[in-house]
Motif scaffolding. Structure first.
Motif, PDB file in Angstrom:
ATOM      1  N   GLN A 127     -11.415 -27.261  68.865  1.00 31.37           N
ATOM      2  CA  GLN A 127     -11.048 -28.365  69.750  1.00 31.37           C
ATOM      3  C   GLN A 127     -10.967 -29.686  68.981  1.00 31.37           C
ATOM      4  OE1 GLN A 127     -12.894 -28.081  73.892  1.00 31.37           O
ATOM      5  NE2 GLN A 127     -14.055 -26.485  72.813  1.00 31.37           N
ATOM      6  N   ALA A 128     -11.843 -29.854  67.991  1.00 33.86           N
ATOM      7  CA  ALA A 128     -11.802 -31.069  67.171  1.00 33.86           C
ATOM      8  C   ALA A 128     -10.519 -31.148  66.360  1.00 33.86           C
ATOM      9  CB  ALA A 128     -13.013 -31.112  66.244  1.00 33.86           C
ATOM     10  N   ASN A 129      -9.868 -29.992  66.150  1.00 31.24           N
ATOM     11  CA  ASN A 129      -8.616 -29.961  65.401  1.00 31.24           C
ATOM     12  C   ASN A 129      -7.399 -29.814  66.310  1.00 31.24           C
ATOM     13  OD1 ASN A 129      -9.026 -29.823  62.225  1.00 31.24           O
ATOM     14  ND2 ASN A 129     -10.742 -28.773  63.171  1.00 31.24           N
ATOM     15  N   GLY A 130      -7.578 -30.122  67.590  1.00 37.27           N
ATOM     16  CA  GLY A 130      -6.448 -30.170  68.510  1.00 37.27           C
ATOM     17  C   GLY A 130      -5.947 -28.838  68.995  1.00 37.27           C
ATOM     18  N   ILE A 131      -6.727 -27.773  68.803  1.00 34.89           N
ATOM     19  CA  ILE A 131      -6.302 -26.449  69.240  1.00 34.89           C
ATOM     20  C   ILE A 131      -6.625 -26.263  70.714  1.00 34.89           C
ATOM     21  CG2 ILE A 131      -6.690 -23.962  68.949  1.00 34.89           C
ATOM     22  CD1 ILE A 131      -7.316 -24.505  66.017  1.00 34.89           C
ATOM     23  N   ARG A 132      -5.682 -25.722  71.463  1.00 41.49           N
ATOM     24  CA  ARG A 132      -5.910 -25.428  72.878  1.00 41.49           C
ATOM     25  C   ARG A 132      -6.461 -24.016  73.016  1.00 41.49           C
ATOM     26  NH1 ARG A 132      -1.206 -26.578  77.155  1.00 41.49           N
ATOM     27  NH2 ARG A 132      -1.713 -28.680  76.414  1.00 41.49           N
ATOM     28  N   LEU A 133      -7.634 -23.886  73.599  1.00 38.50           N
ATOM     29  CA  LEU A 133      -8.282 -22.589  73.786  1.00 38.50           C
ATOM     30  C   LEU A 133      -7.789 -21.948  75.069  1.00 38.50           C
ATOM     31  CD1 LEU A 133     -11.910 -23.636  72.759  1.00 38.50           C
ATOM     32  CD2 LEU A 133     -10.136 -22.593  71.334  1.00 38.50           C
ATOM     33  N   CYS A 134      -7.344 -20.694  74.973  1.00 41.91           N
ATOM     34  CA  CYS A 134      -6.741 -20.000  76.111  1.00 41.91           C
ATOM     35  C   CYS A 134      -7.390 -18.627  76.277  1.00 41.91           C
ATOM     36  CB  CYS A 134      -5.239 -19.804  75.893  1.00 41.91           C
ATOM     37  SG  CYS A 134      -4.333 -21.315  75.467  1.00 41.91           S
ATOM     38  N   SER A 135      -7.621 -18.252  77.519  1.00 40.48           N
ATOM     39  CA  SER A 135      -8.211 -16.935  77.791  1.00 40.48           C
ATOM     40  C   SER A 135      -7.266 -16.018  78.552  1.00 40.48           C
ATOM     41  CB  SER A 135      -9.498 -17.104  78.609  1.00 40.48           C
ATOM     42  OG  SER A 135      -9.193 -17.591  79.901  1.00 40.48           O
ATOM     43  N   ALA A 136      -6.108 -16.547  78.970  1.00 42.47           N
ATOM     44  CA  ALA A 136      -5.180 -15.774  79.810  1.00 42.47           C
ATOM     45  C   ALA A 136      -5.884 -15.232  81.048  1.00 42.47           C
ATOM     46  CB  ALA A 136      -4.532 -14.638  79.025  1.00 42.47           C
ATOM     47  N   GLY A 137      -6.884 -15.983  81.530  1.00 42.62           N
ATOM     48  CA  GLY A 137      -7.618 -15.590  82.737  1.00 42.62           C
ATOM     49  C   GLY A 137      -8.619 -14.476  82.518  1.00 42.62           C
ATOM     50  N   CYS A 138      -8.969 -14.177  81.244  1.00 43.61           N
ATOM     51  CA  CYS A 138      -9.864 -13.052  80.948  1.00 43.61           C
ATOM     52  C   CYS A 138     -11.200 -13.539  80.385  1.00 43.61           C
ATOM     53  CB  CYS A 138      -9.222 -12.113  79.932  1.00 43.61           C
ATOM     54  SG  CYS A 138      -7.666 -11.368  80.489  1.00 43.61           S
ATOM     55  N   THR A 139     -12.277 -12.916  80.833  1.00 37.28           N
ATOM     56  CA  THR A 139     -13.601 -13.175  80.286  1.00 37.28           C
ATOM     57  C   THR A 139     -13.995 -12.029  79.369  1.00 37.28           C
ATOM     58  OG1 THR A 139     -14.781 -12.022  82.058  1.00 37.28           O
ATOM     59  CG2 THR A 139     -14.215 -14.339  82.448  1.00 37.28           C
ATOM     60  N   GLU A 140     -15.167 -12.137  78.754  1.00 38.09           N
ATOM     61  CA  GLU A 140     -15.638 -11.082  77.854  1.00 38.09           C
ATOM     62  C   GLU A 140     -15.876  -9.757  78.577  1.00 38.09           C
ATOM     63  OE1 GLU A 140     -17.857 -13.124  74.072  1.00 38.09           O
ATOM     64  OE2 GLU A 140     -19.030 -12.970  75.928  1.00 38.09           O
ATOM     65  N   ALA A 141     -15.965  -9.816  79.897  1.00 38.38           N
ATOM     66  CA  ALA A 141     -16.155  -8.591  80.673  1.00 38.38           C
ATOM     67  C   ALA A 141     -14.871  -7.766  80.756  1.00 38.38           C
ATOM     68  CB  ALA A 141     -16.649  -8.923  82.082  1.00 38.38           C
ATOM     69  N   VAL A 142     -13.737  -8.373  80.454  1.00 42.65           N
ATOM     70  CA  VAL A 142     -12.442  -7.692  80.532  1.00 42.65           C
ATOM     71  C   VAL A 142     -12.220  -6.885  79.249  1.00 42.65           C
ATOM     72  CG1 VAL A 142      -9.942  -8.026  80.681  1.00 42.65           C
ATOM     73  CG2 VAL A 142     -11.487  -9.471  82.017  1.00 42.65           C
ATOM     74  N   ALA A 143     -11.742  -5.670  79.358  1.00 39.27           N
ATOM     75  CA  ALA A 143     -11.475  -4.823  78.199  1.00 39.27           C
ATOM     76  C   ALA A 143     -10.389  -5.446  77.322  1.00 39.27           C
ATOM     77  CB  ALA A 143     -11.046  -3.430  78.654  1.00 39.27           C
ATOM     78  N   PHE A 144     -10.455  -5.152  76.016  1.00 43.34           N
ATOM     79  CA  PHE A 144      -9.508  -5.743  75.085  1.00 43.34           C
ATOM     80  C   PHE A 144      -8.065  -5.394  75.436  1.00 43.34           C
ATOM     81  CE2 PHE A 144     -12.918  -6.576  71.911  1.00 43.34           C
ATOM     82  CZ  PHE A 144     -12.549  -7.871  71.585  1.00 43.34           C
ATOM     83  N   ASP A 145      -7.792  -4.153  75.849  1.00 44.84           N
ATOM     84  CA  ASP A 145      -6.420  -3.768  76.188  1.00 44.84           C
ATOM     85  C   ASP A 145      -5.850  -4.659  77.280  1.00 44.84           C
ATOM     86  OD1 ASP A 145      -6.332  -1.805  74.301  1.00 44.84           O
ATOM     87  OD2 ASP A 145      -6.616  -0.133  75.679  1.00 44.84           O
ATOM     88  N   ALA A 146      -6.614  -4.864  78.341  1.00 47.91           N
ATOM     89  CA  ALA A 146      -6.159  -5.708  79.450  1.00 47.91           C
ATOM     90  C   ALA A 146      -5.990  -7.150  78.991  1.00 47.91           C
ATOM     91  CB  ALA A 146      -7.150  -5.626  80.611  1.00 47.91           C
ATOM     92  N   PHE A 147      -6.901  -7.613  78.152  1.00 48.19           N
ATOM     93  CA  PHE A 147      -6.800  -8.987  77.643  1.00 48.19           C
ATOM     94  C   PHE A 147      -5.540  -9.174  76.814  1.00 48.19           C
ATOM     95  CE2 PHE A 147      -7.602 -11.519  73.731  1.00 48.19           C
ATOM     96  CZ  PHE A 147      -7.411 -12.770  74.300  1.00 48.19           C
ATOM     97  N   TYR A 148      -5.259  -8.247  75.886  1.00 48.41           N
ATOM     98  CA  TYR A 148      -4.082  -8.402  75.033  1.00 48.41           C
ATOM     99  C   TYR A 148      -2.799  -8.389  75.860  1.00 48.41           C
ATOM    100  CZ  TYR A 148      -6.884  -7.861  70.780  1.00 48.41           C
ATOM    101  OH  TYR A 148      -7.791  -8.038  69.759  1.00 48.41           O
ATOM    102  N   GLN A 149      -2.742  -7.542  76.872  1.00 48.21           N
ATOM    103  CA  GLN A 149      -1.543  -7.514  77.710  1.00 48.21           C
ATOM    104  C   GLN A 149      -1.367  -8.826  78.466  1.00 48.21           C
ATOM    105  OE1 GLN A 149       0.825  -5.277  77.650  1.00 48.21           O
ATOM    106  NE2 GLN A 149      -0.255  -3.955  76.219  1.00 48.21           N
ATOM    107  N   ALA A 150      -2.480  -9.368  79.002  1.00 45.56           N
ATOM    108  CA  ALA A 150      -2.418 -10.646  79.722  1.00 45.56           C
ATOM    109  C   ALA A 150      -2.032 -11.773  78.775  1.00 45.56           C
ATOM    110  CB  ALA A 150      -3.763 -10.927  80.390  1.00 45.56           C
TER     111      ALA A 150
END
Length: 325
Positions: A288-311
């Motif tokens: 964030q200090a370097n101007g990067i926007r953090l995005c989760s695509a609506g997914c938390t750590e509880a979401v499986a990686f496959d679903a996260f990558y697709q989102a």
């Protein structure tokens, strides 16, 4: 057969760039970074506790594992040759196959894909039948963004390829694929240890220092890109499947340089599942200090990686379309 120069086909104000790490290759059965490093041990009997491993940045951890302890103060030619031979042998074990996530890449229609991966899994998503283990195939697909000074000849790079990538075809445009930390069949260009990170960073810094503009211009000039660091400076960059830890000193340096670029209109979007405590970890604060926007695509750590990558891929495709609208 002479490989033609590649003229950048999409002179948009902001190139749309996907930066991919090893995360998307796990589905193809690719080794994790830790397993790769273990396979590069000079002494198979060397055992390092996991907590110690985790406390050492991986470029330095590689140097530790690649050494036979105690090492002499001065490496011999044979010491260096043995290390390079072990690295080349480990690179031959890389998997080169696509998967359901990588198969979506041609449909994203990004201008360029940068990857820290050494394998050709990404190329397989675009060329399912091509064998990138063949030097002939690699030569046919290779493109160059720079010319030899004073000539029309391609500027050919042997090891650190900052001006050279592979040309692929997305749905509606050409897409360049860049192995920014080297590729497995060019082991002398593999960036793993601190020494090679330093050499790569020096080349990146030289390219950034060469950016010249007319001081009277009020708008960004039309840009002819000649290297992947220039594309990174001027484009929108979507980061996926890459930890982007603090030890990635070349990318960390380039991110900060992008922040200071006079005509940098692009943003960096970093995709990761959101931790339970939010994006509050040290690396997130540094991003964030370097101007990067953090995005989760609506997914938390509880979401499986496959679903996260697709989102995440869905959201990146949308952002790319909006950027060109």
């Amino acid at each position: 057969m002479q490989t033609p120069l590649f003229e950048y086909p999409n002179p948009a104000p902001r190139p749309q760039i996907l930066l991919l790490g090893n995360g998307l290759e796990h589905k193809s059965g690719q080794k994790s970074w830790n397993k790769l490093l273990d396979s590069l041990k000079a002494d198979p009997a060397l055992t390092i506790p996991e907590d110690v491993k985790n406390s050492i940045p991986f470029p330095l951890l590689y140097q530790l594992l690649a050494a036979r302890l105690p090492m002499p103060a001065q490496l011999s030619t044979e010491d260096i040759k043995q290390e390079e031979d072990r690295l080349a042998k480990a690179m031959q074990m890389m998997i080169h196959s696509s998967n359901e996530h990588l198969d979506r890449l041609p449909g994203l229609d990004v201008d360029h894909i940068l990857t820290t991966n050494y394998s050709y899994c990404i190329e397989k998503a675009f060329y399912p039948k091509a064998d990138f283990g063949s030097s002939r195939v690699r030569g046919q697909k290779r493109f160059y963004l720079a010319k030899k000074p004073g000539t029309n000849e391609p500027f050919r790079e042997r090891d650190y390829r900052l001006h050279t990538g592979y040309l692929a075809k997305s749905v509606n445009r050409q897409t360049g694929i860049w192995h920014i930390h080297g590729e497995c069949f060019t082991p002398k260009g593999i960036v793993l240890g601190h020494d090679r990170y330093g050499r790569l960073l020096q080349r990146i810094a030289d390219i950034c220092a060469s950016q010249k503009y007319n001081k009277t211009e009020r708008e960004a000039p039309t840009k002819r890109y000649t290297s992947w660091p220039e594309l990174f400076l001027h484009g929108d960059v979507y980061v996926l499947g890459l930890g982007l830890e603090t030890n990635e000193l070349d990318l960390r340096w380039l991110i900060r340089r992008k922040q200071r670029e006079r005509y940098a209109t692009g943003r960096i979007y970093y995709y990761e599942r959101e931790p339970v405590d939010g994006f509050t970890r040290p690396k997130h604060l540094l991003m964030q200090a370097n101007g990067i926007r953090l995005c989760s695509a609506g997914c938390t750590e509880a979401v499986a990686f496959d679903a996260f990558y697709q989102a995440a891929l869905d959201e990146i495709a949308r952002r790319v379309r909006e950027a060109r609208a």
